[in-house]
Write an enzyme that holds these catalytic residues in place. Structure first.
Site, mmCIF file in Angstrom:
data_model
loop_
_atom_site.group_PDB
_atom_site.id
_atom_site.type_symbol
_atom_site.label_atom_id
_atom_site.label_comp_id
_atom_site.label_asym_id
_atom_site.label_seq_id
_atom_site.Cartn_x
_atom_site.Cartn_y
_atom_site.Cartn_z
ATOM 1 N N HIS A 169 69.557 17.426 13.575
ATOM 2 C CA HIS A 169 70.172 16.859 14.780
ATOM 3 C C HIS A 169 71.635 16.480 14.563
ATOM 4 O O HIS A 169 72.398 16.355 15.526
ATOM 5 C CB HIS A 169 69.376 15.632 15.239
ATOM 6 N N ASP A 407 64.477 35.021 27.465
ATOM 7 C CA ASP A 407 63.662 36.237 27.481
ATOM 8 C C ASP A 407 64.174 37.185 26.394
ATOM 9 O O ASP A 407 65.274 37.716 26.475
ATOM 10 C CB ASP A 407 63.758 36.896 28.863
#
Length: 463
Positions: A169, A407
């Site tokens: 992070h 996708d």
């Protein structure tokens, strides 16, 4: 209950043609004020499930057709995102940690297989919180070095596959991580059409640290806070992250949805019941959804009304800094906004939801005017007041990221999950997969609390 997993191999993926003319001069990236904020945060863990036809998800088809495309496109996209193949380091001569980029950098990619049910793993129903853990690779850190990202692709034979990600992070916030995932998916899908592996402008990362207009004062405070969190370590500059705490077997996860109609109903309730006028309130989908989930969580735990509760969200400052930060900025540009002064009684009553909306509304409205220095000072002072074992309402992710658009060439994800919310019994909010508007909410709670929470969540929408 843990998912049975067969690890087939772990490989190291190199950025394609690393150190060609356009990458040879890539310099190390120092961490910024926003990055330092997350130096001791445990890795962000994300998993995306992709449903395939039975024929395309057979072992033979997957390993001969799909996996090679995923591996090749990963290598290509890493050329655009070179720091992801690097590592965090903090040399004695450096005032703060840097992302070090070198010639032979690679990213760890694990290939695995499981015989368990894809629909159950990617479903919305109640499951043990640890059920998804085997789908996430380990992010390696030590006193001297820390990996930036690790990846795992797991096949569910004749059903589909998933991509598990563990990321540091202090290097990536949710927006930057999503930008990388979308870039990988974009390049992978181009292979189907034999198009050159170029990224559109909105997915092209910006590594220029000078775009952050932050004074040195807040950064110094973040470094001091980081060092104070390392006080029990022999090496104050250690980059080793805290160990993962054991997740109790009675912690479960579930996914819920809020439709635009339901959110509007909650919004009207606030307008009718709040002592403040609608013009004084910031009644965004985020505020309404967060307040509903948070009050249901506090009520589900019940107990002593005087017990402390802390609630937290990450505010994105890309559009609030002057000048604004480029959309493609690589790195953190979020800061945790926290409240440490409340007791459960504030949210347990009939007006608990409305009170939560008023608190959140005031916070969001004040972000642009307060300035990052003031917000940083409040966070540092508040961190000193944190009470152990207080209930924490921490929200992860954002519906603005659009992760369901990723996708790779075989359709959009059937489901995405922020796996790491189970460490603090927190929740995640993202966009819904199949319909615009509204919110998809992932929650982790004790089983006894989850049953109550689900009832409160539903009943709160029917009042």
């Amino acid at each position: 209950m843990l998912m049975a997993l067969n690890v087939i191999k772990t490989i190291r993926v190199s950025p394609a043609t690393i150190f060609s003319d356009d990458s040879a001069s890539f310099s190390n990236l120092p961490l910024t004020f926003f990055d330092l904020h997350f130096m001791k945060s445990l890795p962000t863990q994300q998993v995306m499930f992709y449903k395939l036809t039975e024929s395309s998800s057979s072992r033979e088809s997957f390993h001969s057709l799909i996996l090679p495309k995923l591996e090749l496109s990963l290598s290509i996209v890493l050329r655009h995102y070179l720091p992801l193949a690097g590592c965090l380091s903090w040399e004695p001569k450096d005032p703060k940690p840097c992302i070090v980029v070198s010639k032979h950098d690679t990213v760890s990619l694990t290939i695995a297989e499981t015989g368990l049910d894809f629909s159950f793993a990617s479903g919305n129903g109640i499951r043990p919180a640890t059920y998804l853990h085997p789908l996430i690779p380990e992010l390696l850190t030590s006193d001297d070095l820390a990996a930036v990202i690790t990846l795992q692709i797991t096949l569910f034979p004749n059903q589909g596959f998933c991509i598990g990600i563990a990321s540091h992070h202090a290097v990536l916030d949710g927006k930057t991580l999503t930008m990388f995932i979308k870039s990988w998916a974009h390049i992978c899908s181009l292979q189907e059409h034999n198009k050159p592996p170029l990224l559109p402008e909105d997915l092209t990362p910006c590594f220029d640290r000078t775009v952050l207009n932050i004074l040195s004062g807040p950064e110094t405070k973040m470094l001091e806070l980081f060092l104070s969190l390392s006080k029990d370590n022999d090496d104050l500059r250690s980059l080793k992250l805290p160990p993962h705490k054991d997740i109790s077997s009675d912690i479960v996860r579930a996914t819920l949805e809020l439709t635009p109609k339901q959110i509007e109903k909650l919004r009207e309730r606030v307008k009718n019941e709040s002592s403040l006028s609608p013009l004084e309130l910031h009644l965004s989908t985020f505020v309404i959804s967060y307040a509903h989930v948070w009050t249901c969580m506090v009520k589900a735990r019940g107990g002593n009304a005087n017990r402390p509760v802390h609630f937290v969200y990450a505010a994105d400052f890309r559009h609030w800094l002057d000048p604004q930060v480029p959309t493609g900025y690589f790195g953190n540009c979020v800061f945790l906004i926290s409240w440490f002064e409340y007791q459960a009684r504030t949210f347990l009553g009939e007006n608990g939801f409305v009170k939560a909306v008023e608190i959140l509304s005031d916070s969001v409205k004040s972000l642009s005017s307060r300035g990052i220095k003031s917000i940083c000072e409040d966070f540092v002072e508040g961190s000193k007041k944190m009470i152990p074992n207080a209930q924490i309402g921490s929200v992860a992710w954002s519906p603005q990221f659009g992760l369901y658009e990723s996708d790779f060439g075989w359709g959009r994800p059937a489901k995405t999950e922020v796996v790491s919310i189970d460490r603090n019994e927190a929740f995640a909010m993202s966009e819904r997969r199949d319909e615009p508007g509204g919110m998809e909410i992932g929650v982790c709670l004790k089983k006894s609390e989850m049953d109550i929470f689900l009832s409160l969540f539903k009943n709160g929408l029917s009042d």
